[in-house]
Design a protein around this motif. Sequence first.
Motif, PDB file in Angstrom:
ATOM      1  N   ARG A 124       0.806  -1.220   0.000  1.00 56.65           N
ATOM      2  CA  ARG A 124       0.000   0.000   0.000  1.00 56.65           C
ATOM      3  C   ARG A 124       0.838   1.269   0.000  1.00 56.65           C
ATOM      4  O   ARG A 124       0.313   2.377  -0.061  1.00 56.65           O
ATOM      5  CB  ARG A 124      -0.913   0.008   1.222  1.00 56.65           C
ATOM      6  CG  ARG A 124      -1.931  -1.114   1.223  1.00 56.65           C
ATOM      7  CD  ARG A 124      -2.829  -1.070   2.409  1.00 56.65           C
ATOM      8  NE  ARG A 124      -3.551   0.205   2.518  1.00 56.65           N
ATOM      9  CZ  ARG A 124      -4.508   0.440   3.407  1.00 56.65           C
ATOM     10  NH1 ARG A 124      -4.843  -0.505   4.259  1.00 56.65           N
ATOM     11  NH2 ARG A 124      -5.111   1.599   3.448  1.00 56.65           N
ATOM     12  N   GLY A 125       2.123   1.200   0.092  1.00 55.61           N
ATOM     13  CA  GLY A 125       2.962   2.389   0.133  1.00 55.61           C
ATOM     14  C   GLY A 125       3.675   2.490   1.455  1.00 55.61           C
ATOM     15  O   GLY A 125       3.597   1.614   2.307  1.00 55.61           O
ATOM     16  N   SER A 126       4.375   3.614   1.651  1.00 58.21           N
ATOM     17  CA  SER A 126       5.142   3.793   2.881  1.00 58.21           C
ATOM     18  C   SER A 126       4.200   4.057   4.033  1.00 58.21           C
ATOM     19  O   SER A 126       3.125   4.642   3.868  1.00 58.21           O
ATOM     20  CB  SER A 126       6.115   4.963   2.720  1.00 58.21           C
ATOM     21  OG  SER A 126       5.390   6.193   2.671  1.00 58.21           O
ATOM     22  N   PRO A 127       4.580   3.647   5.252  1.00 59.08           N
ATOM     23  CA  PRO A 127       3.745   3.896   6.423  1.00 59.08           C
ATOM     24  C   PRO A 127       3.462   5.381   6.624  1.00 59.08           C
ATOM     25  O   PRO A 127       2.367   5.773   7.024  1.00 59.08           O
ATOM     26  CB  PRO A 127       4.563   3.318   7.573  1.00 59.08           C
ATOM     27  CG  PRO A 127       5.468   2.316   6.934  1.00 59.08           C
ATOM     28  CD  PRO A 127       5.773   2.853   5.577  1.00 59.08           C
ATOM     29  N   VAL A 128       4.461   6.238   6.329  1.00 56.72           N
ATOM     30  CA  VAL A 128       4.279   7.678   6.513  1.00 56.72           C
ATOM     31  C   VAL A 128       3.145   8.188   5.635  1.00 56.72           C
ATOM     32  O   VAL A 128       2.251   8.909   6.089  1.00 56.72           O
ATOM     33  CB  VAL A 128       5.588   8.420   6.199  1.00 56.72           C
ATOM     34  CG1 VAL A 128       5.352   9.924   6.179  1.00 56.72           C
ATOM     35  CG2 VAL A 128       6.671   8.071   7.208  1.00 56.72           C
ATOM     36  N   GLU A 129       3.152   7.782   4.369  1.00 58.03           N
ATOM     37  CA  GLU A 129       2.121   8.256   3.454  1.00 58.03           C
ATOM     38  C   GLU A 129       0.740   7.729   3.823  1.00 58.03           C
ATOM     39  O   GLU A 129      -0.254   8.439   3.743  1.00 58.03           O
ATOM     40  CB  GLU A 129       2.478   7.851   2.018  1.00 58.03           C
ATOM     41  CG  GLU A 129       3.714   8.534   1.469  1.00 58.03           C
ATOM     42  CD  GLU A 129       3.573  10.053   1.479  1.00 58.03           C
ATOM     43  OE1 GLU A 129       2.449  10.549   1.198  1.00 58.03           O
ATOM     44  OE2 GLU A 129       4.560  10.729   1.775  1.00 58.03           O
ATOM     45  N   VAL A 130       0.680   6.459   4.213  1.00 60.88           N
ATOM     46  CA  VAL A 130      -0.614   5.873   4.574  1.00 60.88           C
ATOM     47  C   VAL A 130      -1.196   6.568   5.806  1.00 60.88           C
ATOM     48  O   VAL A 130      -2.373   6.934   5.846  1.00 60.88           O
ATOM     49  CB  VAL A 130      -0.461   4.360   4.835  1.00 60.88           C
ATOM     50  CG1 VAL A 130      -1.756   3.778   5.401  1.00 60.88           C
ATOM     51  CG2 VAL A 130      -0.089   3.634   3.558  1.00 60.88           C
ATOM     52  N   ALA A 131      -0.357   6.767   6.827  1.00 65.06           N
ATOM     53  CA  ALA A 131      -0.830   7.426   8.041  1.00 65.06           C
ATOM     54  C   ALA A 131      -1.227   8.864   7.767  1.00 65.06           C
ATOM     55  O   ALA A 131      -2.242   9.360   8.275  1.00 65.06           O
ATOM     56  CB  ALA A 131       0.254   7.365   9.117  1.00 65.06           C
ATOM     57  N   ARG A 132      -0.413   9.579   6.957  1.00 61.11           N
ATOM     58  CA  ARG A 132      -0.724  10.976   6.642  1.00 61.11           C
ATOM     59  C   ARG A 132      -2.025  11.079   5.866  1.00 61.11           C
ATOM     60  O   ARG A 132      -2.857  11.956   6.127  1.00 61.11           O
ATOM     61  CB  ARG A 132       0.431  11.581   5.838  1.00 61.11           C
ATOM     62  CG  ARG A 132       0.215  13.049   5.477  1.00 61.11           C
ATOM     63  CD  ARG A 132       1.344  13.533   4.585  1.00 61.11           C
ATOM     64  NE  ARG A 132       2.614  13.436   5.292  1.00 61.11           N
ATOM     65  CZ  ARG A 132       3.786  13.379   4.673  1.00 61.11           C
ATOM     66  NH1 ARG A 132       3.854  13.340   3.362  1.00 61.11           N
ATOM     67  NH2 ARG A 132       4.905  13.330   5.373  1.00 61.11           N
ATOM     68  N   ARG A 133      -2.231  10.148   4.921  1.00 61.98           N
ATOM     69  CA  ARG A 133      -3.469  10.195   4.130  1.00 61.98           C
ATOM     70  C   ARG A 133      -4.700   9.949   5.010  1.00 61.98           C
ATOM     71  O   ARG A 133      -5.728  10.594   4.864  1.00 61.98           O
ATOM     72  CB  ARG A 133      -3.398   9.163   3.014  1.00 61.98           C
ATOM     73  CG  ARG A 133      -4.603   9.237   2.067  1.00 61.98           C
ATOM     74  CD  ARG A 133      -4.331   8.485   0.769  1.00 61.98           C
ATOM     75  NE  ARG A 133      -3.917   7.113   0.980  1.00 61.98           N
ATOM     76  CZ  ARG A 133      -2.675   6.659   0.751  1.00 61.98           C
ATOM     77  NH1 ARG A 133      -1.744   7.493   0.309  1.00 61.98           N
ATOM     78  NH2 ARG A 133      -2.371   5.401   0.974  1.00 61.98           N
ATOM     79  N   LEU A 134      -4.562   9.026   5.955  1.00 66.97           N
ATOM     80  CA  LEU A 134      -5.683   8.752   6.855  1.00 66.97           C
ATOM     81  C   LEU A 134      -5.990   9.987   7.712  1.00 66.97           C
ATOM     82  O   LEU A 134      -7.155  10.374   7.871  1.00 66.97           O
ATOM     83  CB  LEU A 134      -5.350   7.556   7.749  1.00 66.97           C
ATOM     84  CG  LEU A 134      -6.391   7.199   8.822  1.00 66.97           C
ATOM     85  CD1 LEU A 134      -7.720   6.836   8.193  1.00 66.97           C
ATOM     86  CD2 LEU A 134      -5.885   6.051   9.703  1.00 66.97           C
ATOM     87  N   ARG A 135      -4.951  10.608   8.262  1.00 65.15           N
ATOM     88  CA  ARG A 135      -5.174  11.810   9.083  1.00 65.15           C
ATOM     89  C   ARG A 135      -5.824  12.909   8.269  1.00 65.15           C
ATOM     90  O   ARG A 135      -6.776  13.565   8.711  1.00 65.15           O
ATOM     91  CB  ARG A 135      -3.833  12.293   9.658  1.00 65.15           C
ATOM     92  CG  ARG A 135      -3.980  13.355  10.751  1.00 65.15           C
ATOM     93  CD  ARG A 135      -2.812  14.325  10.751  1.00 65.15           C
ATOM     94  NE  ARG A 135      -2.837  15.190   9.573  1.00 65.15           N
ATOM     95  CZ  ARG A 135      -3.568  16.318   9.506  1.00 65.15           C
ATOM     96  NH1 ARG A 135      -4.320  16.701  10.508  1.00 65.15           N
ATOM     97  NH2 ARG A 135      -3.546  17.059   8.405  1.00 65.15           N
ATOM     98  N   ASP A 136      -5.328  13.123   7.008  1.00 68.31           N
ATOM     99  CA  ASP A 136      -5.882  14.172   6.172  1.00 68.31           C
ATOM    100  C   ASP A 136      -7.341  13.898   5.833  1.00 68.31           C
ATOM    101  O   ASP A 136      -8.175  14.814   5.853  1.00 68.31           O
ATOM    102  CB  ASP A 136      -5.063  14.292   4.877  1.00 68.31           C
ATOM    103  CG  ASP A 136      -3.653  14.827   5.129  1.00 68.31           C
ATOM    104  OD1 ASP A 136      -3.412  15.344   6.248  1.00 68.31           O
ATOM    105  OD2 ASP A 136      -2.799  14.700   4.225  1.00 68.31           O
TER     106      ASP A 136
END
Length: 565
Positions: free
Chosen positions: A460-472
Amino acid sequence: MRIRKLRLRVSRLRGMLVAAVAVVAILVVQALIAVTAVVVADRGAEAAARDTYSYVGDLMTERVATALDSASDVVRGTVSELDRRGVPDTADLIGALADRLDREPGVGSIFIGWPSGEVLAVATADAGYTVYEITPIDGDPGRAHVERSELGPDHAITAIDAEDGAYDLDTRPWYDAAVDGAGLTWTDPYISVRTGELVVSPVQALSGDGGSILVVGADLDPDSLGALLDDIPIGEDAGAFILTGDRRVIAAPAGSRDLVRDVLSETGEVPLAGEIGLPSTAPTPGGDGGDVFATRDTVVTLERSLDPATGLDWILHLETDARDLAPGLASFRTATFTIAAVSLALVAVASILAWQMWRPVRTMRHRASTDALTGLANRYEFPRRLRGIVASARTQGDTVMVVALDLDDFKRLNDAEGHDAGDVVLAAVGDAMLASLRTRDVAARLGGDEFAAVLRLAERGSPVEVARRLRDDVEIAIHESLRAAGVVGVTAGFATTAECGYDPDALVSAADEALVTGKRAHKGRTYAFGHVAGTTGQVPVVRVDDAAGGEDGRAPAGSLPGDRR
């Protein structure tokens, strides 16, 4: 969004579905056990009934053999006595024959025939004996003078009468059988001139140098033999018959004697089995030990040949109602069928009740594991789902990430706009998280404005991007849900199994620590366990395990406080 939400709820019900399938399987197994028990019990009852019937056959054949031996012994003993001592005068001979009848109550009569055509017969009577002396009439072939005497128990004559009638010794079946046979011989069934009854006799000729001197025979007592055939320990309606190998009737129980007499009077012949209601042909061989079992309607029959040692091809025919064959076994079979029927009925009722209870149980299970306001897993369901995801990912080598989210300034919104506005925001957070996650992931509301998500990263991609997308996504949904919700922000912290290993508690603690540490530095950002992953890149990178401070307990320069909430 609704479709994804529904898919997630269906996923949550998989555990309930497994439980329901297990219940149904148990009910089906119970039904199968009940049916199997009926089949086994029925076969066991049938085998036990056959064993019982075989035992009765043993008992009856032994009784018949005993009766045959008694009659045979009378004839052999009489022949032996006459051969050894000679033929005494008539009075002494009558007395000797009467004495033999006293010793053998199953024998109805003893008779002696001479080649001259003379016959002497002694038969049992109600009050003593009846003696027949038959003498051929000279010059009148086929006719004889018959003198009939009644004797008391002391052998004294109480009455005499005489008459002439048709009688020819040479045509009597018992005489011919003895003359033509060797040693003791049993006749085929024939009609007695004396009684008109169906009889069978053991006969033996006493021979001299010039041929037969005389013939001795005996009749089995019809009443005694009928009583023997009636005495069957398998029910009042049971009956026993003795048949020849070609299925002619030799003897019948008392209940069928009248039918035998009717056939005799109508035809003047020995009746066949079919003429008195018995099977006209032998049943198909089956069973064990030479027994033949058959069933006609509710009547169970057994046929067994007599002991070959008798030299006779006679058959013992037993028949009884199946319910009388073994009443206890029949009752057991009925009880087993009843229990099976009740069990199946209970299974059916239980299935109906389970089906009717499925919806409320499913609803109750859903409510017990789901936060009512957001539709997310609650704080009790979250650890269970987390452990399941981590365990599955560990076996497959996938990376798991836990994201902790906290709403910034949510209390200010509640204070300014009321709890209804806060509920709208919380519901929007739930919808956004469900829409952003896959069905195999889990999102939960842990309490108040605290949320968490568990995701398997895979590709699904990097953990940073996944977490940031969820927060956004969550923050955008909040702002779109209510005009006044612009004051509310979202801070996220996350941790992965790459740093914390596959310990569920460690993952949650690390994600929570990243959130707390980052939120103290700057709200509205996404933080990773060990470094900051904010969108501005202005927050310095820090390892949380270094944030406890140096040896003096103070935080090192450029670090974030590491205190937990």
